[in-house]
Structures are given as C-alpha cells and as structure tokens.
Design a protein around this motif. Structure first.
Motif, PDB file in Angstrom:
ATOM      1  N   ILE A  33      34.915  36.285  50.519  1.00  0.00           N
ATOM      2  CA  ILE A  33      36.240  36.439  49.913  1.00  0.00           C
ATOM      3  C   ILE A  33      36.607  37.917  49.792  1.00  0.00           C
ATOM      4  O   ILE A  33      37.747  38.319  50.007  1.00  0.00           O
ATOM      5  N   PHE A  34      35.621  38.731  49.442  1.00  0.00           N
ATOM      6  CA  PHE A  34      35.877  40.160  49.255  1.00  0.00           C
ATOM      7  C   PHE A  34      35.983  40.907  50.574  1.00  0.00           C
ATOM      8  O   PHE A  34      36.631  41.959  50.644  1.00  0.00           O
ATOM      9  N   ASP A  35      35.350  40.388  51.613  1.00  0.00           N
ATOM     10  CA  ASP A  35      35.226  41.136  52.861  1.00  0.00           C
ATOM     11  C   ASP A  35      36.595  41.352  53.503  1.00  0.00           C
ATOM     12  O   ASP A  35      37.457  40.486  53.510  1.00  0.00           O
ATOM     13  N   GLY A  36      36.789  42.561  54.054  1.00  0.00           N
ATOM     14  CA  GLY A  36      38.003  42.871  54.788  1.00  0.00           C
ATOM     15  C   GLY A  36      39.177  43.287  53.937  1.00  0.00           C
ATOM     16  O   GLY A  36      40.280  43.471  54.453  1.00  0.00           O
ATOM     17  N   HIS A  37      38.963  43.453  52.632  1.00  0.00           N
ATOM     18  CA  HIS A  37      40.047  43.851  51.742  1.00  0.00           C
ATOM     19  C   HIS A  37      39.753  45.243  51.170  1.00  0.00           C
ATOM     20  O   HIS A  37      38.611  45.541  50.812  1.00  0.00           O
ATOM     21  N   ARG A  38      40.779  46.043  51.084  1.00  0.00           N
ATOM     22  CA  ARG A  38      40.647  47.391  50.538  1.00  0.00           C
ATOM     23  C   ARG A  38      40.752  47.319  49.022  1.00  0.00           C
ATOM     24  O   ARG A  38      41.813  47.048  48.482  1.00  0.00           O
ATOM     25  N   LEU A  39      39.633  47.533  48.344  1.00  0.00           N
ATOM     26  CA  LEU A  39      39.573  47.458  46.889  1.00  0.00           C
ATOM     27  C   LEU A  39      39.311  48.836  46.310  1.00  0.00           C
ATOM     28  O   LEU A  39      38.527  49.613  46.861  1.00  0.00           O
ATOM     29  N   SER A  40      39.957  49.131  45.197  1.00  0.00           N
ATOM     30  CA  SER A  40      39.702  50.386  44.496  1.00  0.00           C
ATOM     31  C   SER A  40      38.360  50.296  43.778  1.00  0.00           C
ATOM     32  O   SER A  40      37.817  49.203  43.598  1.00  0.00           O
ATOM     33  N   PRO A  41      37.790  51.431  43.358  1.00  0.00           N
ATOM     34  CA  PRO A  41      36.528  51.375  42.598  1.00  0.00           C
ATOM     35  C   PRO A  41      36.606  50.479  41.371  1.00  0.00           C
ATOM     36  O   PRO A  41      35.655  49.756  41.071  1.00  0.00           O
ATOM     37  N   ALA A  42      37.739  50.493  40.659  1.00  0.00           N
ATOM     38  CA  ALA A  42      37.882  49.628  39.485  1.00  0.00           C
ATOM     39  C   ALA A  42      37.874  48.156  39.892  1.00  0.00           C
ATOM     40  O   ALA A  42      37.266  47.313  39.210  1.00  0.00           O
ATOM     41  N   GLN A  43      38.529  47.837  40.999  1.00  0.00           N
ATOM     42  CA  GLN A  43      38.544  46.455  41.472  1.00  0.00           C
ATOM     43  C   GLN A  43      37.164  46.015  41.951  1.00  0.00           C
ATOM     44  O   GLN A  43      36.785  44.851  41.798  1.00  0.00           O
ATOM     45  N   ARG A  44      36.399  46.943  42.489  1.00  0.00           N
ATOM     46  CA  ARG A  44      35.050  46.589  42.927  1.00  0.00           C
ATOM     47  C   ARG A  44      34.134  46.313  41.742  1.00  0.00           C
ATOM     48  O   ARG A  44      33.165  45.570  41.851  1.00  0.00           O
ATOM     49  N   THR A  55      28.706  31.805  37.862  1.00  0.00           N
ATOM     50  CA  THR A  55      28.722  30.474  37.262  1.00  0.00           C
ATOM     51  C   THR A  55      29.567  30.414  35.991  1.00  0.00           C
ATOM     52  O   THR A  55      30.108  29.364  35.653  1.00  0.00           O
ATOM     53  N   GLU A  56      29.672  31.527  35.277  1.00  0.00           N
ATOM     54  CA  GLU A  56      30.523  31.539  34.089  1.00  0.00           C
ATOM     55  C   GLU A  56      31.845  32.255  34.334  1.00  0.00           C
ATOM     56  O   GLU A  56      32.884  31.862  33.792  1.00  0.00           O
ATOM     57  N   ALA A  57      31.834  33.294  35.161  1.00  0.00           N
ATOM     58  CA  ALA A  57      33.044  34.102  35.357  1.00  0.00           C
ATOM     59  C   ALA A  57      34.163  33.293  35.996  1.00  0.00           C
ATOM     60  O   ALA A  57      35.340  33.550  35.731  1.00  0.00           O
ATOM     61  N   ALA A  58      33.814  32.316  36.826  1.00  0.00           N
ATOM     62  CA  ALA A  58      34.832  31.532  37.517  1.00  0.00           C
ATOM     63  C   ALA A  58      35.666  30.681  36.568  1.00  0.00           C
ATOM     64  O   ALA A  58      36.734  30.194  36.951  1.00  0.00           O
ATOM     65  N   PHE A  59      35.203  30.487  35.342  1.00  0.00           N
ATOM     66  CA  PHE A  59      35.913  29.632  34.395  1.00  0.00           C
ATOM     67  C   PHE A  59      36.486  30.421  33.215  1.00  0.00           C
ATOM     68  O   PHE A  59      36.978  29.837  32.255  1.00  0.00           O
ATOM     69  N   LEU A  60      36.423  31.735  33.287  1.00  0.00           N
ATOM     70  CA  LEU A  60      36.981  32.567  32.230  1.00  0.00           C
ATOM     71  C   LEU A  60      38.490  32.695  32.375  1.00  0.00           C
ATOM     72  O   LEU A  60      39.028  32.633  33.484  1.00  0.00           O
ATOM     73  N   SER A  61      39.152  32.911  31.273  1.00  0.00           N
ATOM     74  CA  SER A  61      40.570  33.245  31.325  1.00  0.00           C
ATOM     75  C   SER A  61      40.713  34.684  31.795  1.00  0.00           C
ATOM     76  O   SER A  61      39.744  35.464  31.794  1.00  0.00           O
ATOM     77  N   ILE A  62      41.919  35.058  32.176  1.00  0.00           N
ATOM     78  CA  ILE A  62      42.139  36.429  32.624  1.00  0.00           C
ATOM     79  C   ILE A  62      41.844  37.420  31.498  1.00  0.00           C
ATOM     80  O   ILE A  62      41.313  38.509  31.736  1.00  0.00           O
ATOM     81  N   ALA A  90      45.152  31.370  41.136  1.00  0.00           N
ATOM     82  CA  ALA A  90      44.773  30.964  42.495  1.00  0.00           C
ATOM     83  C   ALA A  90      43.377  31.459  42.846  1.00  0.00           C
ATOM     84  O   ALA A  90      42.596  30.747  43.487  1.00  0.00           O
ATOM     85  N   LEU A  91      43.053  32.676  42.425  1.00  0.00           N
ATOM     86  CA  LEU A  91      41.704  33.186  42.663  1.00  0.00           C
ATOM     87  C   LEU A  91      40.684  32.346  41.920  1.00  0.00           C
ATOM     88  O   LEU A  91      39.640  31.977  42.479  1.00  0.00           O
ATOM     89  N   ARG A  92      40.948  32.048  40.667  1.00  0.00           N
ATOM     90  CA  ARG A  92      39.995  31.267  39.882  1.00  0.00           C
ATOM     91  C   ARG A  92      39.777  29.891  40.492  1.00  0.00           C
ATOM     92  O   ARG A  92      38.654  29.374  40.518  1.00  0.00           O
ATOM     93  N   GLU A  93      40.844  29.299  41.019  1.00  0.00           N
ATOM     94  CA  GLU A  93      40.709  27.995  41.672  1.00  0.00           C
ATOM     95  C   GLU A  93      39.782  28.086  42.882  1.00  0.00           C
ATOM     96  O   GLU A  93      38.986  27.180  43.143  1.00  0.00           O
ATOM     97  N   ALA A  94      39.872  29.196  43.629  1.00  0.00           N
ATOM     98  CA  ALA A  94      38.997  29.374  44.789  1.00  0.00           C
ATOM     99  C   ALA A  94      37.553  29.610  44.373  1.00  0.00           C
ATOM    100  O   ALA A  94      36.618  29.295  45.119  1.00  0.00           O
ATOM    101  N   LEU A  95      37.369  30.177  43.177  1.00  0.00           N
ATOM    102  CA  LEU A  95      36.020  30.471  42.701  1.00  0.00           C
ATOM    103  C   LEU A  95      35.307  29.236  42.153  1.00  0.00           C
ATOM    104  O   LEU A  95      34.076  29.190  42.127  1.00  0.00           O
ATOM    105  N   HIS A  96      36.065  28.235  41.691  1.00  0.00           N
ATOM    106  CA  HIS A  96      35.453  27.064  41.056  1.00  0.00           C
ATOM    107  C   HIS A  96      34.404  26.376  41.928  1.00  0.00           C
ATOM    108  O   HIS A  96      33.276  26.149  41.476  1.00  0.00           O
ATOM    109  N   PRO A  97      34.724  26.003  43.187  1.00  0.00           N
ATOM    110  CA  PRO A  97      33.694  25.330  43.992  1.00  0.00           C
ATOM    111  C   PRO A  97      32.486  26.208  44.278  1.00  0.00           C
ATOM    112  O   PRO A  97      31.363  25.698  44.390  1.00  0.00           O
ATOM    113  N   ILE A  98      32.690  27.495  44.376  1.00  0.00           N
ATOM    114  CA  ILE A  98      31.557  28.396  44.598  1.00  0.00           C
ATOM    115  C   ILE A  98      30.653  28.401  43.368  1.00  0.00           C
ATOM    116  O   ILE A  98      29.426  28.340  43.473  1.00  0.00           O
TER     117      ILE A  98
END
Length: 307
Positions: A33-44, A55-62, A90-98
C-alpha cells in the motif's frame, strides 16, 4: 519478494494443475500500500506505526491514531490522500482485512517486521539501480553532460536543503579534475549572485541537484541560472518532475522512499558517471590535475598510509 504460486514436484498431471495463490503476509500487503507513493518524513512515521501496530491501528479513529503517532488529525488525512485514498475512512477500510489476517496468522515479532521493512527498502534501491542501468544503456546524455561541464570554466554546482550532500560530493570530486568549481548551497539572492558571477567569469553550464522534497529555493535558483544565461543540467528523481521544465538536460535516477528519510544509491551512482564523463572529456587536463593533487597529498600527508 513474496512467492505468489507454489508448484509441486509430483506427477506430471498434478504439476500441470495451477495451484492456489498464496496470500502475501500482512506486513508485505501493508508495504504494498505504501510502495510507490511520495511520503513526507511525518507521513512515514504514521506508516511505521501502522506496520508496528497493524492489528489495533486499523480499528482506531482518526483522533486516536493521530494521538498515538503524535501528529495532527489533518496530517493523518493528508497521509491517506497521499496513498491515493479519498480519506481516512477509506484507508481504514483497506486496512481491516490486513489486520484481521494478521490476527489469524502467526504474528510477526517486532524484529521480523522491521527486518522485512528494511529488506524491502534495499530491494527498492536495487530496483532503482536497475532502472539506472537501463538508462545508461544509451550513455550519450551522460557523456554530453560531462563534456559540457568539463568545458565550462567556471562551472556552477547547485544543491540546497536535502540535495546539499550530493552536490558537495560531486563538487569535492570535480575539483580534482576541473580548475574552477563553484558550489552553491544557499538559495535566494545569494544563489543569484553566485550564478551571475559564474556567467560573468565565462562559465556556460550549471549542474543542479533536486531531490524530493523539492524546495522553492531550488526552483528560484534554477530560474535565476536561466536568467543569467547559463545552461542547466538537472539531476533529479523523475524525468518529468516538477522542476524538469527549468533545465536544458534532465537526468533522472530514482530515490528510495521506504524509510523515514530518502536514500540515494542510484543518484550517487549517476553522479559518479557524470564525473567519469567529465574526466574522459579532457583526459590530459584530468591526468595532470590528478597527478598534481597526489603530489600535494603526499607532501602534506593528507591520508593515512595504505596497509
């Protein structure tokens, strides 16, 4: 690399049957998911937290995720957008199955997760070097840049912010084979003055380095170089990047972006090939300058003796 298909060494009839796909490990799926995207140091930092606590981060609120990572909620939203999602939901939804697959699977240790991540970073750099190797299948552009720089006396070398280190490497080596190298590592009026002096002293070319994140200082300096009448060769990570239009010649080599800060294996190798092309452009001058430097180095004992 994750093996997508397994084959059995049994009877020919069984060998001809396609085997079911093997699902990639949760860590590999997250890295994809992360590959191929330009992320800032804070985003990384956010990406790293997801890798370490999927396992827990995928179900956290923003709000909770921002607090856990130590960033603002808008930073999390920008992170999701940078990955190509419409927003954090949308990101959290993609993280749920992982995350669910990570719960069901034998959990990776923190050491295993970090090992996979670091190896993936090296794999990405290998891919960048392979891309550079293909680029150099036609060495004419690099040879042309080397010849132009070799004949420009003086020659300007520009690199600001994160690009300073590559510019300094090039300038340090170029001074061994070129009589007048002007290194510029500041933007604004300081860069303009230095570029103008290069042009007035008879220089014709500037070599600029622009690694992401691209700075306004770099853009202004490139425009200033063109205004003074200098031609510009640009070393950057993308052939059609946001600064490409400011240069006469663009040479690109990919940067590694899987770690908190970018890595520059391919740009450094590309820089070394330009130095080689400069040396080859005027071989007699190159040899004379290298021999003269070695004599000075021996006389003043610049280096430790070889063992």
């Amino acid at each position: 690399m994750v093996e997508n298909w397994r084959r059995t060494a049994t009877s020919p009839s069984r060998a001809r049957q396609a085997q079911p796909a093997v699902e990639a490990a949760p860590t590999a799926r997250l890295l994809a998911i992360f590959d191929g995207h330009r992320l800032s140091p804070a985003q990384r930092r956010i990406a790293q937290y997801l890798l370490d606590h999927i396992t827990e981060a995928a179900f956290l609120s923003i709000t909770d995720l921002a607090e856990r990572v130590g960033v603002s909620q808008p930073s999390v939203t920008r992170f999701a957008s940078a990955l190509g999602f419409s927003g954090f939901p949308a990101l959290r939804e993609a993280l749920h199955p992982i995350a669910l697959s990570a719960v069901a699977a034998t959990p990776d240790s923190p050491e295993e997760i970090r090992r996979n991540e670091l190896q993936a970073a090296v794999d990405a750099e290998i891919a960048n070097l392979e891309g550079l190797r293909q680029l150099l299948g036609d060495p004419a552009p690099v040879i042309e840049v080397g010849q132009n720089l070799a004949h420009s006396v003086p020659m300007a070398v520009l690199g600001v912010r994160i690009s300073v280190s590559i510019a300094e490497y090039f300038a340090y080596a170029a001074k061994r084979i070129h009589p007048d190298v002007r290194l510029i590592t500041s933007g604004g009026s300081v860069a303009y003055d230095a570029l103008l002096q290069v042009k007035e002293a008879g220089g014709t070319w500037a070599l600029a380095f622009a690694m992401p994140r691209y700075s306004n200082e770099t853009l202004s300096a490139l425009r200033a170089a063109k205004e003074t009448g200098l031609k510009v060769a640009l070393i950057t990570d993308l052939p059609l990047g946001p600064l490409a239009h400011t240069a006469d010649i663009v040479l690109s080599a990919g940067t590694g972006s899987r770690l908190v800060f970018d890595s520059y294996a391919a740009p450094i190798v590309l820089t070394a090939t330009i130095l080689q092309s400069m040396a080859d452009a005027l071989p007699e001058r190159t040899q004379a300058r290298l021999e003269a430097y070695e004599q000075v180095a021996d006389r003043h004992v610049f280096f430790l003796p070889d063992e």
